[in-house]
Scaffold this motif. Structure first.
Motif, PDB file in Angstrom:
ATOM      1  N   ARG A  63      -1.149  -0.302   0.189  1.00 50.56           N
ATOM      2  CA  ARG A  63      -1.661  -0.933   1.421  1.00 50.56           C
ATOM      3  C   ARG A  63      -2.124   0.198   2.343  1.00 50.56           C
ATOM      4  O   ARG A  63      -1.527   1.285   2.381  1.00 50.56           O
ATOM      5  CB  ARG A  63      -0.594  -1.797   2.083  1.00 50.56           C
ATOM      6  N   LYS A  96      -3.694  -6.116   1.779  1.00 51.64           N
ATOM      7  CA  LYS A  96      -3.473  -6.161   3.224  1.00 51.64           C
ATOM      8  C   LYS A  96      -2.085  -6.731   3.492  1.00 51.64           C
ATOM      9  O   LYS A  96      -1.837  -7.909   3.237  1.00 51.64           O
ATOM     10  CB  LYS A  96      -4.540  -7.022   3.901  1.00 51.64           C
ATOM     11  N   THR A 102       5.293  -5.401   3.268  1.00 49.50           N
ATOM     12  CA  THR A 102       5.291  -4.252   2.371  1.00 49.50           C
ATOM     13  C   THR A 102       6.701  -3.912   1.912  1.00 49.50           C
ATOM     14  O   THR A 102       6.952  -3.695   0.714  1.00 49.50           O
ATOM     15  CB  THR A 102       4.688  -3.023   3.078  1.00 49.50           C
TER      16      THR A 102
END
Length: 299
Positions: A63, A96, A102
């Motif tokens: 990311r 994204k 994440t």
């Protein structure tokens, strides 16, 4: 890559979502929430050899957390292997995601690979609970595990740090670790040294732990051998609760007893040395006391 685990809908429908792009290796950083604490250098070397011969068959997932700066979501072992090969770029899929997504995705990705040690798995569960506000029951449901399974893993985090590290380094098994949960931190580490020095099995370890928790009385036989004095008329009419054998006189400490204590300390020092920890001991046999000074470095 849909994150249905967190209730997010599959909204990535554009053709660019899973597009593989080349990303500079120098622009990539590991994930801060990577649950894997130990990376076997031999395994990384084997993976690097495979990648060098056949290429990277599965791109890593990243990311972009800042302009042209990327964080790993999945594939840190592959990233480490590529670093040893000195590649300038590597193929990757850029997703994204915010910090929360994440971190959670990195934990899930590693848990699904089932390559983590029991302690790393427990740490991943704990982090997922904190990140998402899960209870043990709700996390277990999301992961397809039983609540007792998750609870038993989390209990391993109560072990002292040296014991946790021994599990992560595959020096002892998860079952060894579970047997040590009954002990305090000091005794955990002493038993750990003995497991490593003597290659104790889980059964041996459980027996050793049991002997520490419930040591056998040292003078029980002597109490049984003490004869009763003849009872008086008054004593013979007492209830069974009051009648009984007289207590044995308290055993006096002898020189042999103190030598056993000193030898026990010396044996403990040997076990610590055998585990690889440098330790120095100076014995001073004085007139009235034994004095042993032990020094163990903090680092």
């Amino acid at each position: 890559m849909a994150i249905s685990f967190f209730g997010k809908k599959k909204e990535e429908t554009s053709s660019s979502v899973n597009q593989v792009v080349m990303v500079p290796v120098a622009a990539i950083v590991p994930n801060r929430f990577q649950p894997r604490k130990v990376f076997n250098t031999d395994h990384i070397g084997e993976l690097a050899s495979t990648i060098e011969q056949h290429g990277l068959l599965q791109p890593i997932v990243l990311r972009e957390y800042e302009d042209q700066k990327f964080e790993i979501i999945a594939g840190e072992r592959r990233f480490r292997a590529i670093q040893t090969l000195k590649w300038a770029e590597l193929p990757a899929i850029v997703q994204k995601m915010d910090d929360h997504e994440t971190a959670s995705m990195a934990l899930i990705e590693n848990l699904q690979r089932e390559e983590l040690t029991a302690v790393e798995e427990a740490d991943a569960y704990q982090n997922l609970m904190k990140l998402n506000g899960f209870t043990q029951a709700s996390l277990a449901e999301k992961m397809g595990k039983s609540q007792s399974f998750v609870a038993n893993k989390l209990r391993l985090l109560k072990l002292s740090q040296p014991v946790q590290e021994a599990i992560m380094n595959h020096e002892i098994s998860e079952r060894h670790g579970r047997s040590l949960l009954k002990l305090d931190e000091f005794n955990q580490q002493m038993v750990l040294h003995q497991i490593l020095a003597e290659q104790l099995t889980v059964k041996d370890t459980e027996a050793l732990v049991a002997s520490i928790i419930n040591p056998e009385p040292a003078v029980e036989e002597e109490v049984a051998d003490v004869e009763e004095e003849p009872a008086t008329i008054e004593e013979s009419t007492e209830t069974p609760k009051k009648a009984g054998k007289k207590k044995a006189p308290k055993k006096e400490m002898t020189t042999a007893d103190t030598k056993v204590a000193v030898n026990t300390i010396k044996k403990s020092i040997e076990l610590i040395e055998q585990s690889g920890i440098p330790v120095s001991a100076v014995e001073d046999d004085q007139k009235d006391v034994y004095r042993i000074t032990i020094e163990i470095p903090k680092k």
